[in-house]
Design a protein around this motif. Sequence first.
Motif, PDB file in Angstrom:
ATOM      1  N   ILE A   1      36.765  35.675  45.780  1.00  0.00           N
ATOM      2  CA  ILE A   1      38.168  35.938  45.480  1.00  0.00           C
ATOM      3  C   ILE A   1      38.187  36.948  44.333  1.00  0.00           C
ATOM      4  O   ILE A   1      37.702  36.665  43.240  1.00  0.00           O
ATOM      5  N   THR A   2      38.715  38.125  44.606  1.00  0.00           N
ATOM      6  CA  THR A   2      38.879  39.150  43.579  1.00  0.00           C
ATOM      7  C   THR A   2      40.360  39.272  43.278  1.00  0.00           C
ATOM      8  O   THR A   2      41.186  39.357  44.200  1.00  0.00           O
ATOM      9  N   CYS A   3      40.712  39.258  42.003  1.00  0.00           N
ATOM     10  CA  CYS A   3      42.132  39.319  41.657  1.00  0.00           C
ATOM     11  C   CYS A   3      42.476  40.643  40.975  1.00  0.00           C
ATOM     12  O   CYS A   3      41.642  41.257  40.313  1.00  0.00           O
TER      13      CYS A   3
ATOM     14  N   LEU B   1      45.352  41.908  38.382  1.00  0.00           N
ATOM     15  CA  LEU B   1      46.382  41.431  37.464  1.00  0.00           C
ATOM     16  C   LEU B   1      47.124  42.612  36.861  1.00  0.00           C
ATOM     17  O   LEU B   1      46.546  43.677  36.653  1.00  0.00           O
TER      18      LEU B   1
ATOM     19  N   LEU C   1      43.484  38.952  45.712  1.00  0.00           N
ATOM     20  CA  LEU C   1      44.670  38.249  45.235  1.00  0.00           C
ATOM     21  C   LEU C   1      45.370  39.077  44.162  1.00  0.00           C
ATOM     22  O   LEU C   1      44.808  39.318  43.094  1.00  0.00           O
TER      23      LEU C   1
ATOM     24  N   GLU D   1      48.451  39.252  41.667  1.00  0.00           N
ATOM     25  CA  GLU D   1      49.319  38.223  41.084  1.00  0.00           C
ATOM     26  C   GLU D   1      49.720  38.547  39.644  1.00  0.00           C
ATOM     27  O   GLU D   1      49.047  39.287  38.952  1.00  0.00           O
TER      28      GLU D   1
ATOM     29  N   THR E   1      45.595  32.213  38.665  1.00  0.00           N
ATOM     30  CA  THR E   1      44.777  33.181  39.393  1.00  0.00           C
ATOM     31  C   THR E   1      43.338  33.180  38.884  1.00  0.00           C
ATOM     32  O   THR E   1      42.383  33.096  39.665  1.00  0.00           O
TER      33      THR E   1
ATOM     34  N   ALA F   1      39.735  32.598  40.881  1.00  0.00           N
ATOM     35  CA  ALA F   1      39.069  33.864  41.221  1.00  0.00           C
ATOM     36  C   ALA F   1      37.625  33.893  40.720  1.00  0.00           C
ATOM     37  O   ALA F   1      37.245  33.156  39.806  1.00  0.00           O
TER      38      ALA F   1
ATOM     39  N   GLY G   1      37.830  39.925  38.535  1.00  0.00           N
ATOM     40  CA  GLY G   1      39.175  40.460  38.472  1.00  0.00           C
ATOM     41  C   GLY G   1      39.257  41.804  37.789  1.00  0.00           C
ATOM     42  O   GLY G   1      38.312  42.256  37.122  1.00  0.00           O
TER      43      GLY G   1
END
Length: 235
Positions: free
Chosen positions: A31-33, A35, A191, A193, A199, A203, A206
């Motif tokens: 999961i890479t976020c 922001l 993701l 967000e 998050t 994650a 990120g």
Amino acid sequence: MALLEIEHIYTAYDRIDVLEDVSIKVEKGEITCILGANGAGKSTLIRSVLGLTPVNRGKIIFNGVDIAHLPTHRIIEAGIACVPEGRRVFPRMTVDENLSAGAYLVTDKKVIEERREHVKHLFPRLAERSNQLAGTMSGGEQAMLAISRSLMSSPELLIFDEPSLGLSPLFVKENFKIIKEINQMGTTVLLVEQNVRQTLAIAHRGYVITKGQVVAEGSATGLAENAEVQAAYFG
């Protein structure tokens, strides 16, 4: 191994760069976020990946192929799906019809039915409302449907655009739990967000975007401990 590599992209509206020299890697299975505050360029980044707002310069490599200038339907065929901001279900279609729409590229009816049963296992409430019009459902239920519809194409990469937007705290918590479960079942997640705490809690890695540029990157733990990120997002 990177499933998606965004390399030095520039994307503009009316000749004004919104994204400037943005480079991001999404590792397979993680999961890479992304922001950032409103107007930071997060939505433009998603639109660039999906081919909705083509890049002016740079590359977007998915599974080793540059998709930067492919039409959107070809990008979806390649294995990318998106749960859009605001859910955007088809309100005059039933739950099952919405799910079938998510599998429009699939010709095997048996496969479609298997995927429908899979998403209803993830979201039992949808099984109870198979014939209900999507527009009559609550915001939380529509969020479940939007996620399920995107899973019907069995994507390698699933992009979430602001999945917590407009939802009650209870549904936000449930949504993040489901996103984590989807990832654990093998789907790579990007993701995007504003809900930084939740998050970074799910994650792996990120990036922080400000004014169309990446200003910080690292592990989710590292970003949570970053003084500048803490000051900007944790008060």
